[in-house]
Enzyme design. Structure first.
Site, PDB file in Angstrom:
ATOM      1  N   ASN A   1       9.865  -1.691 -11.526  1.00 21.79           N
ATOM      2  CA  ASN A   1      10.752  -1.450 -10.386  1.00 21.79           C
ATOM      3  C   ASN A   1      12.124  -0.961 -10.844  1.00 21.79           C
ATOM      4  O   ASN A   1      12.703  -0.037 -10.261  1.00 21.79           O
ATOM      5  CB  ASN A   1      10.924  -2.734  -9.570  1.00 21.79           C
TER       6      ASN A   1
ATOM      7  N   ARG B   1      -1.375   9.153  -1.043  1.00 23.27           N
ATOM      8  CA  ARG B   1      -1.674   8.712  -2.410  1.00 23.27           C
ATOM      9  C   ARG B   1      -3.104   8.197  -2.422  1.00 23.27           C
ATOM     10  O   ARG B   1      -3.490   7.438  -1.543  1.00 23.27           O
ATOM     11  CB  ARG B   1      -0.754   7.573  -2.858  1.00 23.27           C
TER      12      ARG B   1
ATOM     13  N   ARG C   1       6.112  10.838  -4.278  1.00 20.27           N
ATOM     14  CA  ARG C   1       6.880  10.626  -5.508  1.00 20.27           C
ATOM     15  C   ARG C   1       6.066   9.967  -6.618  1.00 20.27           C
ATOM     16  O   ARG C   1       5.416   8.952  -6.410  1.00 20.27           O
ATOM     17  CB  ARG C   1       8.122   9.776  -5.202  1.00 20.27           C
TER      18      ARG C   1
ATOM     19  N   HIS D   1       3.471  11.527   5.876  1.00 21.18           N
ATOM     20  CA  HIS D   1       3.302  10.160   5.379  1.00 21.18           C
ATOM     21  C   HIS D   1       2.339   9.343   6.229  1.00 21.18           C
ATOM     22  O   HIS D   1       1.944   8.241   5.842  1.00 21.18           O
ATOM     23  CB  HIS D   1       4.678   9.477   5.331  1.00 21.18           C
TER      24      HIS D   1
ATOM     25  N   TYR E   1      -2.590  -4.393  -1.855  1.00 17.38           N
ATOM     26  CA  TYR E   1      -1.588  -4.134  -0.827  1.00 17.38           C
ATOM     27  C   TYR E   1      -2.042  -4.755   0.494  1.00 17.38           C
ATOM     28  O   TYR E   1      -3.194  -4.584   0.897  1.00 17.38           O
ATOM     29  CB  TYR E   1      -1.384  -2.629  -0.618  1.00 17.38           C
TER      30      TYR E   1
ATOM     31  N   ARG F   1      10.132  -6.813   3.572  1.00  8.15           N
ATOM     32  CA  ARG F   1       9.780  -7.051   2.181  1.00  8.15           C
ATOM     33  C   ARG F   1      10.897  -6.649   1.229  1.00  8.15           C
ATOM     34  O   ARG F   1      11.220  -7.351   0.285  1.00  8.15           O
ATOM     35  CB  ARG F   1       8.519  -6.266   1.808  1.00  8.15           C
TER      36      ARG F   1
ATOM     37  N   HIS G   1       2.893  -4.701   2.920  1.00  2.19           N
ATOM     38  CA  HIS G   1       3.049  -3.257   3.094  1.00  2.19           C
ATOM     39  C   HIS G   1       2.864  -2.799   4.537  1.00  2.19           C
ATOM     40  O   HIS G   1       3.172  -1.653   4.870  1.00  2.19           O
ATOM     41  CB  HIS G   1       2.036  -2.537   2.188  1.00  2.19           C
TER      42      HIS G   1
END
Length: 731
Positions: free
Chosen positions: A69, A412, A442, A472, A505, A601, A629
């Protein structure tokens, strides 16, 4: 209330969000700083690593997650602030601070957290690992037999890969790639006495820590079983350091130290001027490798002259230097965390098939189309299996002779994804297949380009979204020929179509064949692949046009209800909330007496509990076994709750610069389940972090995980896993 949006007199394109209204009279300094809030989030991750009540190897994993992170934070957020300062775009943030001020505060906090991270590993986790027969040692601590084994390994597997790079008038200072581990070496010519600098890159494709046989080590527990779970690990750079004389024969190695550089790796693709987004992105990926340095990590022991030389050659400021104990780059601890030691991990979790897809467990997969026709199916991963729901839905659609078309967004996914395979199978079977691929996701750009081309070669229609916007949203649309005509089957989710991350997730999805959702997705896919500027939607809110306005409209409705003495509340679960307009709406709601509950979160720009501003706002954060998530947006709607799920967070990029989708959940039982999930996350009896505001006005997170008697509060993830197990057993 209808969620229909659009205006016949307005262009209605996705690229034209409405102008925000002028904010009301609210105090200055009401927003928390985004970057500092993110560091507070990573501090919460670190607190999990510090928790000796968690399984040991999971604490190791949290140490690795913290390190990863921090890498991304510097590569993107810190790099972005530095770029704004360098280009003269030093506009004050919503918190009122200038980028330079924020950078100073980041530096103080990041240094503090980095040192704390290293200390947690050295003083808490590493000794605990040693007590379990898992040791991280230096080369000179090994037995002679182990040293000889590593000597042979070095000569055979490491030495041929190494490339020492000298620095002298004929050899300029070498380029240091981002996130690579490096050895700074000073060697001396024994004949002339002259000293030289050289850099040796630690090969990134070799294991970060080299495992050696730990049998017979004196600190190994006598009663430990003889298996591969008991290991000693030596840092790769330590092995290389021990054999530097192979790289510099005839020279004396005077000193050597480990360092690591973090570079600006954010992408800036000028889409408006690019004839082909794919080619423009490939060019930018090459440029990213050579971004300016934003952080220099030094293992302890650097001499002043060597330290000064690195700072000078890398063009980095003193405040961006982080001196830490060895080993650097604890992202490599994932290798240790992966050890097969079940007693040191969380108990195994096996996802069950979602209710509605297998009322009676059977080896034969349910007919997905029959199940979805029977009722809408709400999925909650990873408690509900991704493979027996979303993956099975698309696999059956690819093989079904009555399916005519499949349309899919991909943000993704894994390289060997069965989702991609299903789309290829469908295309090869002659079905119309459309994939909206977001190649600008990204750090997944190169992988996405690779499998996008794989899809194209199979005959899939691949589209890279809309210029200026990231796609997205998480959508699947299957068009099927049935006896009574065409029927559209849909999946709208909060998470990526990635079977690997779906096991870790926490996400929510909706499978439905409701005609209004099918119509909405058809219109939206037409916008994404073609031109459909006047599209309207019934059960969807779609950014950048209507997510912000739709949420604000509903918050204002709750304010009006509270002022009229009717039931009112707002409950949301998101990853981040930083959009000032939405936060101001929360403040107005709180001032009107509307209870606002937020499960966040990560980043929170909200200041909770401020007198006269946010007394009625509560913010909680849940971190643990799974990565929270999902996004849920719920409103009282005068005792007829209205609930949406979807891909959008409350951030400028999601509301203004991305194609995002929220879908309204209409089944009353599912609405109740989602509201209850937020309530359980917010409960004082659930382990979580509470956001408070100090007297000085700065937000602070406090962990609440023990009750008055010292017992642990309810773990949300454990509770939901046990609930699913009971439900599966009762079928």
């Amino acid at each position: 209330m209808s969620t229909q949006t659009g205006d016949e007199s307005a262009p209605g394109t996705l690229t034209a969000p409405p102008e925000p209204p002028v904010p009301g009279e609210l105090p200055e300094g009401r927003f928390a700083d985004r970057e500092l809030s993110w560091l507070q989030f990573n501090e919460r991750v670190l607190e999990l690593a510090e928790d000796d009540g968690l399984p040991l190897l999971e604490r190791v994993r949290f140490l690795a997650i913290f390190a990863s992170n921090m890498d991304e934070f510097f590569m993107v957020r810190v790099a972005g602030l530095k770029r704004r300062i360098a280009t003269g775009m030093a506009v004050a943030a919503a918190s009122g601070r200038l980028p330079r001020q924020v950078l100073e505060m980041i530096s103080i906090k990041a240094h503090e957290l980095s040192a704390r991270h290293a200390e947690v590993f050295a003083r808490q986790v590493q000794p605990a690992l040693a007590a379990e027969g898992i040791t991280l040692v230096h080369f000179d601590q090994l037995h002679e037999s182990e040293k000889e084994r590593l000597h042979k390994f070095f000569r055979k597997m490491i030495f041929p890969v190494l490339t020492p790079l000298a620095v002298d008038p004929a050899h300029p200072f070498p380029y240091i790639s981002g996130l690579s581990l490096n050895l700074a070496v000073i060697v001396r010519n024994p004949t002339t006495g002259k000293e030289h600098f050289a850099r040796v890159k630690v090969p990134p494709l070799l294991p970060r820590f080299i495992a050696v046989d730990a049998r017979g080590r004196p600190h190994r527990p006598e009663d430990a079983p003889d298996d591969d779970g008991f290991r000693s690990f030596v840092p790769l750079e330590d092995v290389i350091s021990s054999f530097l004389y192979y790289l510099f024969p005839g020279m004396d190695v005077v000193e050597h130290h480990v360092f690591r550089v973090t570079r600006n790796e954010d992408l800036e693709v000028e889409e408006d001027d690019a004839e082909n987004i794919l080619k423009a992105l490939e060019k930018e990926l090459l440029r990213r490798r050579f971004g300016p340095a934003v952080r220099l990590e030094l293992a302890g022991g650097f001499t002043p002259r060597l330290r000064e030389m690195l700072i000078r050659e890398l063009g980095i400021a003193e405040v961006d230097v982080y001196e830490l104990p060895s080993p650097l780059d604890l992202t490599g601890l994932n290798l240790v965390a992966d050890l097969e030691r079940p007693e040191l991990h969380y108990s195994q979790h096996v996802a069950s098939t979602a209710r509605g897809l297998a009322e009676v467990e059977s080896a034969k997969p349910v007919d997905m189309f029959d199940a979805i026709r029977a009722r809408d199916i709400l999925l909650h991963h990873p408690y509900d299996s991704f493979s027996t729901s979303v993956q099975q839905f698309l696999s059956q659609a690819a093989a079904d002779p009555y399916v005519l078309a499949i349309k899919q967004t991909l943000y993704r996914t894994s390289g060997d994804s069965p989702i991609v395979d299903a789309l290829i199978d469908a295309a090869e079977a002659g079905k119309q297949v459309l994939a909206i691929v977001e190649i600008k996701a990204r750090f997944d750009e190169e992988a996405n380009i690779s499998w996008a081309r794989k899809l194209e070669r199979a005959g899939v229609h691949v589209v890279y979204g809309i210029v200026g916007l990231k796609t997205h949203c998480k959508l699947s649309l299957v068009v099927r020929q049935e006896q009574d005509g065409l029927r559209r089957y849909c999946h709208v989710g909060t998470g990526n179509y990635n079977p690997k991350t779906a096991r870790q997730y926490e996400d929510i999805g909706l499978l439905t064949c409701a005609s209004d959702v099918g119509q909405d997705l058809t219109r939206l896919f037409n916008q994404l692949s073609g031109y459909a500027p006047r599209s309207k939607f019934h059960r969807l809110l779609v950014a950048p046009r209507s997510v912000r306005s739709g949420l604000l409209e509903r918050i204002e409705r709750e304010i009006a209800a509270a002022q009229a003495g009717r039931p009112a509340w707002v409950k949301m679960k998101v990853n981040s909330v930083v959009d000032e307009e939405i936060i101001d709406a929360f403040y107005r709601a709180s001032m009107a007496g509307v209870p606002v509950d937020l499960v966040v979160r990560g980043i929170s720009g909200v200041k909770a509990g401020v007198p006269g501003l946010s007394e009625n706002i509560r913010v909680r954060s849940v971190l643990g076994r799974f990565l929270e998530h999902s996004r849920i947006y719920a409103f009282a709607n005068e005792d007829d709750p209205e609930v949406f799920i979807g891909s959008a967070d409350l951030m400028h990029r999601n509301l203004d610069r991305r194609v995002e989708v929220l879908v309204r959940v209409t089944d009353s039982g599912q609405v109740e389940e989602l509201v209850n999930l937020i309530d359980l996350s917010m409960a004082d009896t659930t382990s979580s972090w509470h956001l408070d505001t100090e007297v000085g006005g700065e937000p602070v997170w406090q962990r609440h995980y023990l009750d008055e008697d010292g017992g642990r509060l309810l773990d949300l993830h454990d509770h939901l896993m046990s609930t699913r197990r009971r439900r599966s057993t009762d079928r």
